[in-house]
Design an enzyme around this catalytic site. Structure first.
Site, PDB file in Angstrom:
ATOM      1  N   GLY A 146       0.765  -1.234   0.000  1.00 31.95           N
ATOM      2  CA  GLY A 146       0.000   0.000   0.000  1.00 31.95           C
ATOM      3  C   GLY A 146       0.802   1.294   0.000  1.00 31.95           C
ATOM      4  N   GLU A 147       2.117   1.194   0.186  1.00 35.37           N
ATOM      5  CA  GLU A 147       2.866   2.448   0.329  1.00 35.37           C
ATOM      6  C   GLU A 147       3.323   3.018  -1.001  1.00 35.37           C
ATOM      7  OE1 GLU A 147       5.968   1.800   3.407  1.00 35.37           O
ATOM      8  OE2 GLU A 147       4.539   0.198   3.813  1.00 35.37           O
ATOM      9  N   ALA A 148       3.183   4.316  -1.094  1.00 32.93           N
ATOM     10  CA  ALA A 148       3.494   5.005  -2.347  1.00 32.93           C
ATOM     11  C   ALA A 148       4.911   4.716  -2.843  1.00 32.93           C
ATOM     12  CB  ALA A 148       3.283   6.500  -2.178  1.00 32.93           C
ATOM     13  N   ILE A 206       5.189   1.219  -4.254  1.00 32.23           N
ATOM     14  CA  ILE A 206       4.460   1.112  -5.518  1.00 32.23           C
ATOM     15  C   ILE A 206       5.244   1.806  -6.617  1.00 32.23           C
ATOM     16  CG2 ILE A 206       2.356   1.793  -6.723  1.00 32.23           C
ATOM     17  CD1 ILE A 206       0.853   1.435  -4.134  1.00 32.23           C
TER      18      ILE A 206
END
Ligand SMILES: *[C@@H]1O[C@H](CO)[C@@H](O)[C@H](O)[C@H]1NC(C)=O
Ligand SMILES: *[C@@H]1O[C@H](CO)[C@@H](O)[C@H](O)[C@H]1NC(C)=O
Ligand SMILES: *[C@@H]1O[C@H](CO)[C@@H](O)[C@H](O)[C@H]1NC(C)=O
Length: 417
Positions: free
Chosen positions: A173-175, A178
């Protein structure tokens, strides 16, 4: 075999089964009695057969165990037990799992071998794979690279490639994670398909546009479903300033429209909800700043601002409330239902920075310590709170994408001095 029991015999048998007090069936004709006897005999024979099969099975198991205790067998057995244990450990804590497998000489500690193990993914939890690949350390980044290189994207269109990629692990989920993963993906895609995009940035930006399109089209909470023309115009200029072929964009759009992306471990909380521009509009009641009356206003949430209008058709808003630095909370109001409030956290008497247009057309500063607003229904209240909350929280994804787009537009300028 025997004849099919008549209805009356069946009835009697059912009585035997269901009515424990009726041990002796009454009123059976001699024929029915003999049929019943027959059924009982067959039941006995079946029970014996079951017993025989059980014994056979037990013998077979002993035989297998005997095989495994021979020296050759025991090594393989131990190995496969260790592998199974390693997978279990990996699923609970990916790093520990890898260490275990390496220590037991079941895996070599090279990025290529570990990548292969993750790519095969047998018995591995895809969330755990994503966690491992997302780790920041140099070694994990090399594994990520090797993992992405195992994907074959040649001659796949971008949607097909994304389907394959996004199914091989679950994106964390972490920017930042990703970002690294999608960068690696874009590089690999461009490597396998030279000439399709002007740069990996283009591929990267379009990949996000596609993931977002997936949510727009398939998430029931997103009401605004863009058509293909909007998708095309949204992606203008991303190919180093030029447009991508319309044909290509149409194909990608159709592909997503016909079949949503599947992601492993999908818990309904798809990553893209964070990308969404939480635009929303509707009628709300707003409590005045100076004069405490409730006014019905048409509110529009967009660009991190809340605009309100007197009529839906007005061109100029009556007021603009920038949401920067504001928070939102539910409140009870004695006069109006479904209320929420915009406020400044830790406020020491400041007014919220906002502006409004007076009746005579002058634009003046707002006069609110808080904005108190009442929604028509509890559902709408929740939806507004949710949307405003998403709008005020800093969205690293937007920033990530904005950075890429900026890079593309800068490159374009360099080329056209
Ligand atoms: C995989 O791991 C995630 C997170 O630990 C968990 O929520 C999920 O249920 C697991 N999936 C399976 C199939 O065990
Ligand atoms: C695509 O949309 C579906 C439906 O909302 C969702 O379940 C899935 O997780 C989405 N895929 C991606 C990659 O976001
Ligand atoms: C929000 O807070 C930051 C940091 O305190 C400040 O620089 C900025 O001007 C504030 N913006 C608004 C609209 O109040």
């Amino acid at each position: 075999m025997g004849t099919i029991p008549t209805a009356s015999v069946l009835g009697s048998v059912m009585m035997l089964f269901f009515c424990s007090s009726c041990t002796v069936p009454v009123d059976l004709s001699p024929e029915e009695r003999s049929e019943l006897e027959d059924i009982r005999r067959r039941k006995g024979a079946l029970l014996q057969e079951i017993q025989r099969l059980r014994e056979e099975l037990r013998e077979a198991i002993l035989e297998v165990e005997g095989l495994e205790t021979s020296t050759e067998g025991s090594k393989t057995l131990q190995k496969s037990r260790h592998v199974a244990m390693g997978r279990k450990k990996f699923n609970m804590d990916p790093k520990k799992g890898i260490v275990f497998l390496v220590e037991n000489e079941l895996l070599r500690h090279t990025p290529e071998d570990i990548a292969q193990f993750l790519y095969k993914g047998e018995g591995l939890n895809k969330t755990a794979i994503g966690d491992y690949l997302g780790e920041r350390d140099d070694f994990n980044i090399k594994v990520l690279q090797a993992f992405v290189d195992l994907h074959e994207f040649t001659d796949l269109n971008l949607v097909q490639a994304l389907r394959q990629f996004l199914w091989s692990f679950r994106l964390p989920g972490e920017a930042q994670k990703i970002d690294r993963m999608m960068e690696a993906f874009a590089q690999r895609y461009c490597h396998c398909n030279p000439g399709v995009f002007q740069s990996t940035d283009t591929c990267y930006v379009l990949s996000f546009a596609i993931i977002m399109l997936n949510t727009s089209l398939h998430n029931p909470n997103v009401r605004d479903k863009p058509g293909v023309d909007r998708f095309i115009s949204m992606n203008r200029g991303i190919n180093e300033g030029g447009d991508l072929p319309e044909e290509l964009l149409r194909n990608l759009y159709e592909s997503i429209k016909n079949e949503p992306f599947k992601i492993p471990e999908d818990d309904g909380n798809d990553l893209t909800h964070t990308f969404f521009n939480p635009d929303r509009e509707g009628w709300l009641l707003k409590l005045g700043g100076r004069v405490k009356t409730w006014k019905r206003r048409w509110f529009i949430l967009t660009d991190n601002c809340l605009y309100y209008f007197e009529y839906t058709t007005d061109k100029e808003p009556r007021g603009i409330i920038p949401l920067e630095n504001l928070s939102i909370r539910e409140v009870e109001d004695p006069r109006k239902p479904n209320c929420f409030e915009l406020y400044i956290p830790n406020n020491r008497g400041q007014l919220i920075k906002a502006c409004k247009t007076e009746a005579d057309g002058r634009v003046v500063e707002g006069n609110h310590m808080v904005y108190r607003i009442s929604a028509p229904t509890p559902e709408e209240k929740d939806e507004w709170i949710h949307s405003i909350n998403s709008a005020v929280s800093v969205d690293p994804f937007y920033e990530m994408l904005a950075a890429r787009k900026k890079r593309i537009s800068l490159k374009k300028k360099e080329e056209q001095p």
